[in-house]
Motif scaffolding. Structure first.
Motif, PDB file in Angstrom:
ATOM      1  N   PRO A 288       0.827  -1.215   0.000  1.00 35.44           N
ATOM      2  CA  PRO A 288       0.000   0.000   0.000  1.00 35.44           C
ATOM      3  C   PRO A 288       0.856   1.258   0.000  1.00 35.44           C
ATOM      4  O   PRO A 288       1.871   1.338   0.685  1.00 35.44           O
ATOM      5  N   ARG A 289       0.462   2.245  -0.823  1.00 38.96           N
ATOM      6  CA  ARG A 289       1.128   3.538  -0.820  1.00 38.96           C
ATOM      7  C   ARG A 289       0.429   4.462   0.172  1.00 38.96           C
ATOM      8  O   ARG A 289      -0.793   4.400   0.331  1.00 38.96           O
ATOM      9  N   PRO A 290       1.200   5.322   0.863  1.00 37.53           N
ATOM     10  CA  PRO A 290       0.579   6.248   1.820  1.00 37.53           C
ATOM     11  C   PRO A 290      -0.312   7.245   1.107  1.00 37.53           C
ATOM     12  O   PRO A 290       0.042   7.765   0.047  1.00 37.53           O
ATOM     13  N   MET A 291      -1.470   7.490   1.659  1.00 41.94           N
ATOM     14  CA  MET A 291      -2.404   8.463   1.107  1.00 41.94           C
ATOM     15  C   MET A 291      -2.788   9.443   2.208  1.00 41.94           C
ATOM     16  O   MET A 291      -2.698   9.122   3.400  1.00 41.94           O
ATOM     17  N   GLY A 292      -3.205  10.635   1.828  1.00 43.79           N
ATOM     18  CA  GLY A 292      -3.584  11.600   2.850  1.00 43.79           C
ATOM     19  C   GLY A 292      -3.387  13.032   2.419  1.00 43.79           C
ATOM     20  O   GLY A 292      -3.483  13.356   1.232  1.00 43.79           O
ATOM     21  N   VAL A 293      -3.071  13.898   3.389  1.00 44.44           N
ATOM     22  CA  VAL A 293      -2.998  15.338   3.175  1.00 44.44           C
ATOM     23  C   VAL A 293      -1.598  15.830   3.517  1.00 44.44           C
ATOM     24  O   VAL A 293      -0.992  15.368   4.488  1.00 44.44           O
ATOM     25  N   ILE A 368     -14.080   4.465  -1.174  1.00 39.68           N
ATOM     26  CA  ILE A 368     -14.179   4.882   0.223  1.00 39.68           C
ATOM     27  C   ILE A 368     -12.942   5.680   0.624  1.00 39.68           C
ATOM     28  O   ILE A 368     -13.036   6.745   1.254  1.00 39.68           O
ATOM     29  N   TYR A 369     -11.760   5.168   0.242  1.00 36.80           N
ATOM     30  CA  TYR A 369     -10.519   5.875   0.581  1.00 36.80           C
ATOM     31  C   TYR A 369     -10.470   7.251  -0.082  1.00 36.80           C
ATOM     32  O   TYR A 369     -10.039   8.240   0.513  1.00 36.80           O
ATOM     33  N   THR A 370     -10.904   7.303  -1.348  1.00 40.32           N
ATOM     34  CA  THR A 370     -10.889   8.586  -2.059  1.00 40.32           C
ATOM     35  C   THR A 370     -11.768   9.610  -1.357  1.00 40.32           C
ATOM     36  O   THR A 370     -11.381  10.781  -1.189  1.00 40.32           O
ATOM     37  N   GLU A 371     -12.940   9.191  -0.934  1.00 41.67           N
ATOM     38  CA  GLU A 371     -13.858  10.103  -0.245  1.00 41.67           C
ATOM     39  C   GLU A 371     -13.291  10.521   1.107  1.00 41.67           C
ATOM     40  O   GLU A 371     -13.431  11.678   1.529  1.00 41.67           O
ATOM     41  N   LYS A 372     -12.635   9.575   1.792  1.00 36.14           N
ATOM     42  CA  LYS A 372     -12.044   9.897   3.090  1.00 36.14           C
ATOM     43  C   LYS A 372     -10.930  10.924   2.956  1.00 36.14           C
ATOM     44  O   LYS A 372     -10.838  11.868   3.748  1.00 36.14           O
ATOM     45  N   VAL A 373     -10.068  10.735   1.954  1.00 34.64           N
ATOM     46  CA  VAL A 373      -8.966  11.672   1.748  1.00 34.64           C
ATOM     47  C   VAL A 373      -9.502  13.055   1.384  1.00 34.64           C
ATOM     48  O   VAL A 373      -8.988  14.076   1.859  1.00 34.64           O
ATOM     49  N   LYS A 374     -10.542  13.096   0.549  1.00 31.06           N
ATOM     50  CA  LYS A 374     -11.138  14.379   0.188  1.00 31.06           C
ATOM     51  C   LYS A 374     -11.700  15.078   1.419  1.00 31.06           C
ATOM     52  O   LYS A 374     -11.535  16.293   1.592  1.00 31.06           O
ATOM     53  N   LYS A 375     -12.353  14.323   2.282  1.00 30.14           N
ATOM     54  CA  LYS A 375     -12.903  14.905   3.504  1.00 30.14           C
ATOM     55  C   LYS A 375     -11.782  15.384   4.429  1.00 30.14           C
ATOM     56  O   LYS A 375     -11.889  16.453   5.056  1.00 30.14           O
ATOM     57  N   GLU A 377      -8.880  16.501   3.507  1.00 29.89           N
ATOM     58  CA  GLU A 377      -8.357  17.761   2.960  1.00 29.89           C
ATOM     59  C   GLU A 377      -9.287  18.923   3.298  1.00 29.89           C
ATOM     60  O   GLU A 377      -8.833  20.009   3.678  1.00 29.89           O
ATOM     61  N   GLU A 378     -10.590  18.709   3.160  1.00 28.48           N
ATOM     62  CA  GLU A 378     -11.554  19.759   3.497  1.00 28.48           C
ATOM     63  C   GLU A 378     -11.415  20.186   4.953  1.00 28.48           C
ATOM     64  O   GLU A 378     -11.476  21.382   5.268  1.00 28.48           O
ATOM     65  N   ASN A 379     -11.212  19.211   5.841  1.00 32.56           N
ATOM     66  CA  ASN A 379     -11.061  19.519   7.271  1.00 32.56           C
ATOM     67  C   ASN A 379      -9.802  20.353   7.527  1.00 32.56           C
ATOM     68  O   ASN A 379      -9.818  21.301   8.320  1.00 32.56           O
ATOM     69  N   TRP A 380      -8.707  20.003   6.859  1.00 30.09           N
ATOM     70  CA  TRP A 380      -7.463  20.739   7.056  1.00 30.09           C
ATOM     71  C   TRP A 380      -7.549  22.141   6.452  1.00 30.09           C
ATOM     72  O   TRP A 380      -6.981  23.104   6.997  1.00 30.09           O
ATOM     73  N   LEU A 381      -8.215  22.274   5.325  1.00 33.47           N
ATOM     74  CA  LEU A 381      -8.416  23.598   4.744  1.00 33.47           C
ATOM     75  C   LEU A 381      -9.239  24.480   5.679  1.00 33.47           C
ATOM     76  O   LEU A 381      -8.940  25.666   5.867  1.00 33.47           O
ATOM     77  N   GLU A 382     -10.259  23.890   6.281  1.00 34.22           N
ATOM     78  CA  GLU A 382     -11.088  24.627   7.237  1.00 34.22           C
ATOM     79  C   GLU A 382     -10.289  25.007   8.474  1.00 34.22           C
ATOM     80  O   GLU A 382     -10.423  26.116   9.016  1.00 34.22           O
ATOM     81  N   LYS A 383      -9.436  24.110   8.917  1.00 27.71           N
ATOM     82  CA  LYS A 383      -8.652  24.338  10.139  1.00 27.71           C
ATOM     83  C   LYS A 383      -7.529  25.353   9.928  1.00 27.71           C
ATOM     84  O   LYS A 383      -7.322  26.249  10.758  1.00 27.71           O
ATOM     85  N   LEU A 384      -6.819  25.245   8.808  1.00 29.35           N
ATOM     86  CA  LEU A 384      -5.626  26.076   8.590  1.00 29.35           C
ATOM     87  C   LEU A 384      -5.922  27.375   7.853  1.00 29.35           C
ATOM     88  O   LEU A 384      -5.145  28.324   7.961  1.00 29.35           O
ATOM     89  N   GLN A 385      -7.002  27.392   7.064  1.00 33.61           N
ATOM     90  CA  GLN A 385      -7.364  28.589   6.300  1.00 33.61           C
ATOM     91  C   GLN A 385      -6.161  29.140   5.511  1.00 33.61           C
ATOM     92  O   GLN A 385      -5.740  30.293   5.697  1.00 33.61           O
TER      93      GLN A 385
END
Length: 399
Positions: A288-293, A368-375, A377-385
């Motif tokens: 498995p390759r690492p996925m995330g933000v 499922i993984y794609t949707e999780k990673v997208k979510k 990213e949205e959370n980090w964008l909201e948090k870090l602005q």
């Protein structure tokens, strides 16, 4: 980019657009960017999905290299003939941005200017098509006539060339001897004095050096290097080109090399090679390759750019390639990168999603993984602005 393969430079438009070439004799697909291969008849698992050889190759290009458009736009302007502004505009057009949005991205100009650029690019495409037709007709006109009653064409020795090289580069026997005598002045068993840039001369020299290797024998990389060093100081270039032009072949991990056999010859070695390659490919594809933000952080002013992906090492490589080629989607990040240099930026993983090893063959997991990673990213964008003075991201529309 540091290196562009000869196979890519001589590929036709169809293969350039899709990013890979098919070899019917070996039943393989080869990536024109990095040389990665897949084989027909092999099923490749990746992040819970199963792909046949061609789909796996398309998946490889999209995830390892972002896209062929991104890669081609990242090439030096001497190769593409595109200015820095044209490359950036093509990238923005590809994103589907409106003329007004593109003006905002470029921090200046007008919508009429953008429309004019669209028009000029389409005119450039028409000119390129006509130029290609002219050059192909010119080259065809230089070939020996095949009309009835014409003299027999000079004898060539193209049959010894792998693949379709013989069709593309017909080499006369006298021409072959002349080239070899020019570059091997100590004799045909001596050292190569220099390596030419002209392709036909290169092929003649590579074919001659390939004869130093025994058919049916497996060589280690060290043994290959020793044989090539006896011929020429830059053995790395020779080894790479012998592979690219199809005189030698090797396992994906580079542990074994051999003389590439024409179709129907060397079946035993080919079967052994295929089995070993399948084992290595399966081992890689099942890892498995690492996925995330992740974020790109400016060490000097603290501004950040947040992005995500299903293969974080691939995302990092892709971001660096775009920034180094001056066509990143964020003009402000591109500007700072150009002024400060790569050493002024840090690539940091903010959050990583590890796939469930128990669900490796579950085809629903990829979505499922794609949707999780997208979510994520949205959370980090909201948090870090990371907008305006704090960052390089484009603020979402409507905010």
């Amino acid at each position: 980019m540091d290196h562009v393969s000869d196979q890519l430079l001589h590929a036709d438009i169809y293969d350039l657009k899709r990013g890979y070439v098919e070899d019917p004799s070996l039943e393989t697909y080869t990536c024109l960017i990095c040389g990665h291969q897949t084989e027909k008849g092999v099923i490749y698992p990746d992040n819970g999905l199963l792909y046949d050889a061609e789909k796996s190759m398309r998946h490889h290009i999209n995830h390892k290299h972002d896209s062929m458009l991104d890669y081609l736009l990242s090439l030096d302007k001497k190769l593409t003939g595109l200015t820095d502004l044209q490359r950036k505009l093509i990238g923005l057009f590809n994103e589907g941005l409106s003329d007004q949005d593109i003006v905002a991205e470029l921090d200046g100009g007008s919508t009429s200017t953008i429309r004019n650029h669209r028009f000029m690019l389409r005119e450039k495409m028409k000119q390129a098509k006509l130029f290609l037709a002219v050059m192909e007709l010119m080259e065809e006109g230089g070939r020996p006539s095949s009309r009835p009653g014409s003299a027999a064409p000079p004898k060539t020795i193209s049959s010894a060339l792998p693949g379709k090289l013989g069709e593309r580069l017909p080499i006369l026997k006298e021409e072959n001897e002349k080239i070899l005598s020019k570059y091997f002045i100590e004799g045909l068993n001596g050292r190569l004095q220099s390596f030419p840039k002209q392709e036909k001369r290169r092929v003649v020299i590579l074919r001659h050096i390939a004869a130093d290797f025994e058919e049916g024998r497996m060589y280690t990389e060290k043994e290959v290097n020793q044989l090539l060093e006896a011929r020429y100081a830059d053995h790395v270039t020779l080894r790479r080109l012998l592979i690219e032009y199809g005189f030698l072949d090797r396992l994906p991990d580079g542990s074994e090399y051999w003389v590439k056999q024409p179709e129907g010859k060397g079946k035993g070695i080919k079967d052994m090679k295929n089995q070993r390659r399948k084992e290595l490919v399966n081992e890689y594809m099942n890892t498995p390759r690492p996925m995330g933000v992740l974020q790109i952080r400016n060490k000097e002013n603290g501004k950040i750019y947040v992005t995500s992906g299903m293969n974080l090492p691939g995302v990092i490589n892709g971001q660096k390639a775009k920034l180094s080629s001056d066509f990143h989607v964020s003009p402000s990040l591109q500007k700072d990168w150009k002024e400060l240099g790569e050493e002024a930026f840090a690539f940091e993983i903010l959050e990583e999603l590890k796939p469930d090893p128990q669900a490796a063959n579950d085809l629903s997991q990829q979505k499922i993984y794609t949707e999780k990673v997208k979510k994520m990213e949205e959370n980090w964008l909201e948090k870090l602005q990371p907008y305006g003075e704090k960052g390089y991201n484009r603020r979402p529309r409507g905010e």
